[in-house]
Motif scaffolding. Structure first.
Motif, PDB file in Angstrom:
ATOM      1  N   GLU A 102       1.183   6.818  -6.707  1.00  0.00           N
ATOM      2  CA  GLU A 102       0.142   7.825  -6.934  1.00  0.00           C
ATOM      3  C   GLU A 102       0.725   9.230  -6.819  1.00  0.00           C
ATOM      4  O   GLU A 102       0.451  10.093  -7.657  1.00  0.00           O
ATOM      5  CB  GLU A 102      -1.003   7.656  -5.939  1.00  0.00           C
ATOM      6  CG  GLU A 102      -1.858   6.437  -6.198  1.00  0.00           C
ATOM      7  CD  GLU A 102      -2.914   6.222  -5.132  1.00  0.00           C
ATOM      8  OE1 GLU A 102      -3.123   7.117  -4.275  1.00  0.00           O
ATOM      9  OE2 GLU A 102      -3.548   5.147  -5.144  1.00  0.00           O
ATOM     10  N   GLN A 156     -13.916  -1.044  -8.915  1.00  0.00           N
ATOM     11  CA  GLN A 156     -13.008   0.072  -9.201  1.00  0.00           C
ATOM     12  C   GLN A 156     -13.264   0.652 -10.583  1.00  0.00           C
ATOM     13  O   GLN A 156     -13.240   1.868 -10.773  1.00  0.00           O
ATOM     14  CB  GLN A 156     -11.554  -0.367  -9.067  1.00  0.00           C
ATOM     15  CG  GLN A 156     -11.143  -0.618  -7.643  1.00  0.00           C
ATOM     16  CD  GLN A 156      -9.682  -1.012  -7.508  1.00  0.00           C
ATOM     17  OE1 GLN A 156      -9.016  -1.331  -8.494  1.00  0.00           O
ATOM     18  NE2 GLN A 156      -9.191  -0.983  -6.292  1.00  0.00           N
ATOM     19  N   ARG A 189      -5.108  14.164  -5.642  1.00  0.00           N
ATOM     20  CA  ARG A 189      -5.092  12.731  -5.299  1.00  0.00           C
ATOM     21  C   ARG A 189      -6.224  12.527  -4.317  1.00  0.00           C
ATOM     22  O   ARG A 189      -6.306  13.218  -3.309  1.00  0.00           O
ATOM     23  CB  ARG A 189      -3.750  12.357  -4.683  1.00  0.00           C
ATOM     24  CG  ARG A 189      -3.656  10.908  -4.294  1.00  0.00           C
ATOM     25  CD  ARG A 189      -2.239  10.596  -3.783  1.00  0.00           C
ATOM     26  NE  ARG A 189      -2.277   9.332  -3.076  1.00  0.00           N
ATOM     27  CZ  ARG A 189      -2.339   9.203  -1.754  1.00  0.00           C
ATOM     28  NH1 ARG A 189      -2.340  10.269  -0.987  1.00  0.00           N
ATOM     29  NH2 ARG A 189      -2.402   8.022  -1.203  1.00  0.00           N
ATOM     30  N   ARG A 233       0.832  -1.208   0.000  1.00  0.00           N
ATOM     31  CA  ARG A 233       0.000   0.000   0.000  1.00  0.00           C
ATOM     32  C   ARG A 233       0.865   1.255   0.000  1.00  0.00           C
ATOM     33  O   ARG A 233       0.564   2.222  -0.684  1.00  0.00           O
ATOM     34  CB  ARG A 233      -0.940  -0.001   1.196  1.00  0.00           C
ATOM     35  CG  ARG A 233      -2.100  -0.956   1.001  1.00  0.00           C
ATOM     36  CD  ARG A 233      -3.056  -0.864   2.139  1.00  0.00           C
ATOM     37  NE  ARG A 233      -3.495   0.513   2.319  1.00  0.00           N
ATOM     38  CZ  ARG A 233      -4.750   0.897   2.398  1.00  0.00           C
ATOM     39  NH1 ARG A 233      -5.691   0.012   2.349  1.00  0.00           N
ATOM     40  NH2 ARG A 233      -5.058   2.150   2.568  1.00  0.00           N
ATOM     41  N   PRO A 287      -7.486   9.483  -2.470  1.00  0.00           N
ATOM     42  CA  PRO A 287      -7.555   8.085  -2.048  1.00  0.00           C
ATOM     43  C   PRO A 287      -8.856   7.832  -1.287  1.00  0.00           C
ATOM     44  O   PRO A 287      -9.234   8.609  -0.423  1.00  0.00           O
ATOM     45  CB  PRO A 287      -6.343   7.921  -1.139  1.00  0.00           C
ATOM     46  CG  PRO A 287      -6.036   9.293  -0.654  1.00  0.00           C
ATOM     47  CD  PRO A 287      -6.466  10.231  -1.760  1.00  0.00           C
ATOM     48  N   SER A 320      -9.711   5.174   0.657  1.00  0.00           N
ATOM     49  CA  SER A 320      -9.519   3.984   1.484  1.00  0.00           C
ATOM     50  C   SER A 320     -10.354   3.999   2.749  1.00  0.00           C
ATOM     51  O   SER A 320     -10.549   2.970   3.373  1.00  0.00           O
ATOM     52  CB  SER A 320      -8.035   3.831   1.844  1.00  0.00           C
ATOM     53  OG  SER A 320      -7.601   4.969   2.543  1.00  0.00           O
ATOM     54  N   ASP A 360      -8.531   7.469  -8.032  1.00  0.00           N
ATOM     55  CA  ASP A 360      -7.303   7.739  -7.286  1.00  0.00           C
ATOM     56  C   ASP A 360      -6.780   9.157  -7.539  1.00  0.00           C
ATOM     57  O   ASP A 360      -6.342   9.840  -6.624  1.00  0.00           O
ATOM     58  CB  ASP A 360      -6.209   6.733  -7.661  1.00  0.00           C
ATOM     59  CG  ASP A 360      -6.523   5.336  -7.189  1.00  0.00           C
ATOM     60  OD1 ASP A 360      -7.204   5.187  -6.156  1.00  0.00           O
ATOM     61  OD2 ASP A 360      -6.085   4.379  -7.867  1.00  0.00           O
ATOM     62  N   GLU A 417      -7.359   5.474 -12.206  1.00  0.00           N
ATOM     63  CA  GLU A 417      -7.157   4.436 -11.196  1.00  0.00           C
ATOM     64  C   GLU A 417      -5.713   4.016 -11.388  1.00  0.00           C
ATOM     65  O   GLU A 417      -5.302   3.686 -12.512  1.00  0.00           O
ATOM     66  CB  GLU A 417      -8.083   3.234 -11.423  1.00  0.00           C
ATOM     67  CG  GLU A 417      -9.431   3.349 -10.793  1.00  0.00           C
ATOM     68  CD  GLU A 417      -9.405   3.490  -9.279  1.00  0.00           C
ATOM     69  OE1 GLU A 417      -8.655   2.752  -8.602  1.00  0.00           O
ATOM     70  OE2 GLU A 417     -10.132   4.345  -8.772  1.00  0.00           O
TER      71      GLU A 417
END
Length: 146
Positions: free
Chosen positions: A13, A73, A29, A6, A31, A33, A44, A57
């Motif tokens: 990224e 995704q 960016r 990760r 993210p 998560s 992303d 992505e």
């Protein structure tokens, strides 16, 4: 603390974000998560230049391996680009190489399980960063690269 894979993904990224920024894009960016962020269609990275919205992505892969992408995704990327009126890409960082490769989300191959994949052959035929820059500057239409 995120695991090693990760952390590498986050680093890639940020690398792509910086490369796009240096080429004049407005970039963020995003993210997703966190549990609350997952319910929204958030890619992303989002990059904007000359009124063209590009959503990415980001994936990391070894050179000669197929990349598998979960259906959810791809679906969130498609929802985002429809809402934004933009273009969606899978951005691939090949381990050991300095450049990036970009595959249009509409060109992905569907697997028997309903997920998606990018074959090594697709990577060879994909866009490079310079192609995307040329596209947003209005020098070419996206379909002229194919």
């Amino acid at each position: 603390m995120p695991n090693l894979n990760r952390r590498r993904g986050f680093a890639h990224e940020r690398d792509l974000l910086l490369k796009l920024w240096r080429r004049g894009f407005a970039v963020i960016r995003a993210p997703a998560s966190g549990a609350k962020a997952r319910r929204f269609a958030v890619p992303d990275i989002v990059a904007i230049k000359n009124n063209r919205v590009l959503a990415f992505e980001v994936k990391t892969a070894e050179k000669k391996k197929t990349i598998y992408i979960p259906k959810h995704q791809v679906e969130k990327l498609l929802v985002f680009i429809r809402r934004a009126g933009g273009y969606g890409f899978i951005a691939v960082k090949i381990v050991g190489e300095s450049g990036w490769r970009f595959i249009e989300v509409d060109k992905l191959e569907k697997t028997a399980s309903g997920n998606y994949k990018v074959s090594p052959d697709m990577l060879v035929k994909s866009f490079k960063l310079g192609d995307l820059v040329s596209f947003v500057q209005g020098n070419k239409r996206i379909d002229e690269y194919i």
